[in-house]
Design an enzyme around this catalytic site. Structure first.
Site, mmCIF file in Angstrom:
data_model
loop_
_atom_site.group_PDB
_atom_site.id
_atom_site.type_symbol
_atom_site.label_atom_id
_atom_site.label_comp_id
_atom_site.label_asym_id
_atom_site.label_seq_id
_atom_site.Cartn_x
_atom_site.Cartn_y
_atom_site.Cartn_z
ATOM 1 N N GLY A 1 17.741 -30.477 3.609
ATOM 2 C CA GLY A 1 17.407 -31.450 4.671
ATOM 3 C C GLY A 1 17.329 -30.836 6.053
ATOM 4 N N LYS B 1 11.246 -28.280 21.320
ATOM 5 C CA LYS B 1 12.614 -28.335 21.862
ATOM 6 C C LYS B 1 12.691 -27.624 23.216
ATOM 7 C CE LYS B 1 14.814 -28.674 17.334
ATOM 8 N NZ LYS B 1 15.165 -27.910 16.143
HETATM 9 N N1 LIG Z 1 16.871 -33.188 9.419
HETATM 10 C C1 LIG Z 1 17.435 -32.617 10.472
HETATM 11 O O1 LIG Z 1 18.283 -31.725 10.350
HETATM 12 C C2 LIG Z 1 17.052 -33.045 11.838
HETATM 13 C C3 LIG Z 1 16.033 -33.950 12.045
HETATM 14 N N2 LIG Z 1 15.718 -34.327 13.321
HETATM 15 C C4 LIG Z 1 14.667 -35.315 13.534
HETATM 16 O O2 LIG Z 1 15.124 -36.561 13.024
HETATM 17 C C5 LIG Z 1 14.026 -37.334 12.569
HETATM 18 C C6 LIG Z 1 14.268 -37.754 11.112
HETATM 19 O O3 LIG Z 1 14.368 -36.579 10.328
HETATM 20 P P1 LIG Z 1 14.854 -36.649 8.808
HETATM 21 O O4 LIG Z 1 15.905 -37.679 8.640
HETATM 22 O O5 LIG Z 1 15.148 -35.250 8.424
HETATM 23 O O6 LIG Z 1 13.522 -37.141 8.077
HETATM 24 P P2 LIG Z 1 13.366 -37.674 6.587
HETATM 25 O O7 LIG Z 1 12.017 -37.266 6.131
HETATM 26 O O8 LIG Z 1 14.545 -37.320 5.756
HETATM 27 O O9 LIG Z 1 13.376 -39.274 6.763
HETATM 28 C C7 LIG Z 1 12.359 -39.920 7.430
HETATM 29 C C8 LIG Z 1 12.595 -41.416 7.376
HETATM 30 O O10 LIG Z 1 11.625 -42.040 8.208
HETATM 31 C C9 LIG Z 1 11.105 -43.171 7.521
HETATM 32 N N3 LIG Z 1 9.779 -43.463 8.079
HETATM 33 C C10 LIG Z 1 8.705 -42.662 8.206
HETATM 34 N N4 LIG Z 1 7.705 -43.292 8.840
HETATM 35 C C11 LIG Z 1 8.164 -44.534 9.128
HETATM 36 C C12 LIG Z 1 7.612 -45.664 9.781
HETATM 37 N N5 LIG Z 1 6.378 -45.646 10.277
HETATM 38 N N6 LIG Z 1 8.364 -46.787 9.900
HETATM 39 C C13 LIG Z 1 9.626 -46.819 9.411
HETATM 40 N N7 LIG Z 1 10.212 -45.779 8.790
HETATM 41 C C14 LIG Z 1 9.484 -44.657 8.643
HETATM 42 C C15 LIG Z 1 11.101 -42.758 6.073
HETATM 43 O O11 LIG Z 1 11.020 -43.919 5.288
HETATM 44 P P3 LIG Z 1 11.141 -43.881 3.686
HETATM 45 O O12 LIG Z 1 12.605 -43.644 3.410
HETATM 46 O O13 LIG Z 1 10.706 -45.226 3.265
HETATM 47 O O14 LIG Z 1 10.261 -42.760 3.234
HETATM 48 C C16 LIG Z 1 12.431 -42.028 5.981
HETATM 49 O O15 LIG Z 1 13.475 -42.943 5.747
HETATM 50 C C17 LIG Z 1 12.782 -36.458 12.772
HETATM 51 O O16 LIG Z 1 12.212 -36.748 14.008
HETATM 52 C C18 LIG Z 1 13.363 -35.047 12.820
HETATM 53 O O17 LIG Z 1 12.563 -34.148 13.547
HETATM 54 C C19 LIG Z 1 16.381 -33.845 14.414
HETATM 55 C C20 LIG Z 1 17.382 -32.950 14.269
HETATM 56 C C21 LIG Z 1 17.788 -32.450 12.965
HETATM 57 N N1 LIG Z 2 13.765 -28.907 11.320
HETATM 58 C C1 LIG Z 2 14.684 -28.780 12.410
HETATM 59 C C2 LIG Z 2 15.704 -29.847 12.321
HETATM 60 C C3 LIG Z 2 16.478 -29.957 13.540
HETATM 61 O O1 LIG Z 2 15.974 -30.118 14.637
HETATM 62 C C4 LIG Z 2 15.346 -27.434 12.371
HETATM 63 O O2 LIG Z 2 15.271 -26.784 11.330
HETATM 64 O O3 LIG Z 2 15.918 -27.021 13.380
#
Ligand SMILES: NC(=O)C1=CN([C@@H]2O[C@H](COP(=O)(O)OP(=O)(O)OC[C@H]3O[C@@H](n4cnc5c(N)ncnc54)[C@H](OP(=O)(O)O)[C@@H]3O)[C@@H](O)[C@H]2O)C=CC1
Ligand SMILES: N[C@@H](CC=O)C(=O)O
Length: 416
Positions: free
Chosen positions: A181, A199
């Site tokens: 993840g 970033k």
């Molecule tokens: N993963 C990480 O370590 C980090 C992530 N981030 C940021 O956090 C955010 C989320 O990342 P992450 O949790 O990894 O992503 P995931 O791919 O794990 O989850 C994305 C979620 O967004 C939902 N989704 C997508 N499009 C829509 C929409 N139009 N309306 C409602 N829900 C929607 C999906 O729904 P469904 O479940 O139905 O598919 C899913 O639940 C991103 O912007 C990412 O860049 C920031 C820092 C660290």
């Molecule tokens: N994809 C990003 C998630 C956090 O911002 C990373 O790998 O740093």
């Protein structure tokens, strides 16, 4: 929002970070923050919690007057922009982790947030678990910063670490980063450097009060690093990290670049491995600070989101004082970088672009060049990202020109 008010959260996204936030909130009942509804995209997906929470209709959250905070954690920057701006217009505070959305729409988001008098917090968007944005806003408010440099992408750092320490292939390491993840849904954002550059756009705004566009940053990712330079690095006691820099070059200008870079064994960055990120700040009086923490993953990211949610209880907002002051410094390309270029043959390298060439070695299958190049050349041209050309910054990134020891570019031209 007063401290006594309960936070009613409309959560958008229930992926790695959204689910992480749910778990973290379950573990922190004293915060008195309650997730009322969760908007997701795919209604058919199996969820770990009661189906009652979920909807695919964002208006169920936006039109619910009891929801005072929208926490946006989705992987679609365009949809996120629509959701966040609609939330502002409804007078709801927003917490987001979406660096791509923020970097792309920084100015509009800032103006809307001010116009609708709501808070917009996004600590998780930069280096996840490292509390850097609030530090840049508050701690380095008066002590003038000259530099913020660091490892700002967890996935690429994870891949580089696994290749170096365990001999994994690029594909194997990326697969694990995705599985854990850490990677974006579209991992090209990580491995091609876009995520780190987004970033850096946000960091530049909070460090220097200057809003730049991501495409104005000189950047690349880690896909072009070739085995020759990796071997060379190991033989010379270096490792290679993807480093992001905003550095003041004088009182009026700063440089911004994200490039793979040689890191010497005695550098604090050398032992920052796996999904860890690290940042070094340099300021006038405090001198250097070094921050290290997990830069990706469910709980470190959710912890940063949680911290923003908690800050809303105290009516916390970024004041953007450095932007408001109107004394920003500007982005410049008027500097030179110390670089090492490797390629299969000289025909893919624009030798004219070098300001100085210190070493040029050529075999039948590879070329190795160590020298100095003007930043202007890198922002204007793409040859250094194409045809298997691999550019790595030297440990001392910004070059001091020394014509006495260098072969001038006219001499370099003669070599071809
Ligand atoms: N993963 C990480 O370590 C980090 C992530 N981030 C940021 O956090 C955010 C989320 O990342 P992450 O949790 O990894 O992503 P995931 O791919 O794990 O989850 C994305 C979620 O967004 C939902 N989704 C997508 N499009 C829509 C929409 N139009 N309306 C409602 N829900 C929607 C999906 O729904 P469904 O479940 O139905 O598919 C899913 O639940 C991103 O912007 C990412 O860049 C920031 C820092 C660290
Ligand atoms: N994809 C990003 C998630 C956090 O911002 C990373 O790998 O740093």
């Amino acid at each position: 929002m007063s401290n006594s008010k309960k936070l009613q959260i409309g959560l958008v996204g229930f992926g790695v970070v959204g689910k992480g936030l749910y778990d973290v909130l379950q573990a922190t009942p004293t915060l008195q923050a309650n997730i009322k509804k969760i908007c997701i995209k795919n209604a058919q997906k199996k969820r770990a919690i009661d189906a009652y929470y979920f909807t695919t209709a964002i208006n169920e959250l936006l039109d619910d007057e009891s929801i005072n905070v929208i926490v946006e954690l989705i992987d679609d920057a365009t949809a996120a922009y629509d959701i966040v701006t609609a939330a502002f217009k409804k007078g709801k505070h927003v917490v987001s982790a979406n660096k791509k959305m923020i970097a792309t729409h920084f100015k509009e988001l800032l103006l809307l947030q001010q116009q609708y008098k709501v808070a917009f917090l996004y600590e998780a968007a930069c280096c996840a678990g490292i509390p850097i944005i609030r530090n840049l806003e508050e701690y380095y408010d008066n002590d003038l910063l000259s530099k913020v440099s660091g490892i700002v992408n967890g996935s690429t750092n994870f891949i580089l670490s696994k290749i170096a320490a365990e001999g994994l292939t690029f594909e194997e390491a990326l697969y694990i980063a995705q599985h854990e993840g850490f990677a974006e849904s579209n991992p090209a954002l990580d491995i091609e450097g876009h995520d780190a550059a987004n970033k850096l756009t946000i960091l530049a705004a909070h460090a220097f009060g200057t809003i730049i566009a991501t495409h104005e940053i000189i950047y690349t990712g880690i896909t072009q690093i070739n085995p020759i330079i990796n071997q060379w690095a190991t033989q010379h006691d270096y490792t290679i990290k993807l480093l992001a820099h905003v550095i003041k070059v004088d009182d009026s200008y700063f440089a911004a670049f994200v490039l793979p870079q040689l890191v010497k064994k005695d550098s604090d960055f050398y032992n920052v491995n796996n999904e860890f990120n690290a940042l070094e700040t340099e300021s006038c009086f405090a001198d250097k600070h070094f921050f290290k923490g997990k830069g990706a993953g469910a709980f470190p990211t959710a912890a940063a989101v949680l911290s923003d949610i908690a800050a809303l209880r105290y009516d916390y907002k970024y004041e953007y004082k450095k932007i408001q002051l109107g004394q920003q410094i500007s982005l410049t390309y008027n500097y030179h970088l110390n670089i090492i270029i490797t390629a299969k043959s000289l025909e893919h390298i624009n030798l004219q672009a070098f300001t100085q060439i210190e070493v040029l070695e050529q075999t039948s299958s590879a070329v190795f060049i160590k020298g100095k190049i003007a930043a202007q050349q890198l922002i204007k041209n793409n040859w250094w990202k194409e045809n298997g050309v691999s550019l790595v910054l030297a440990a001392d990134a910004i070059a001091v020109l020394n014509n006495k020891v260098a072969i001038q570019s006219s001499t370099a031209a003669a070599i071809t």
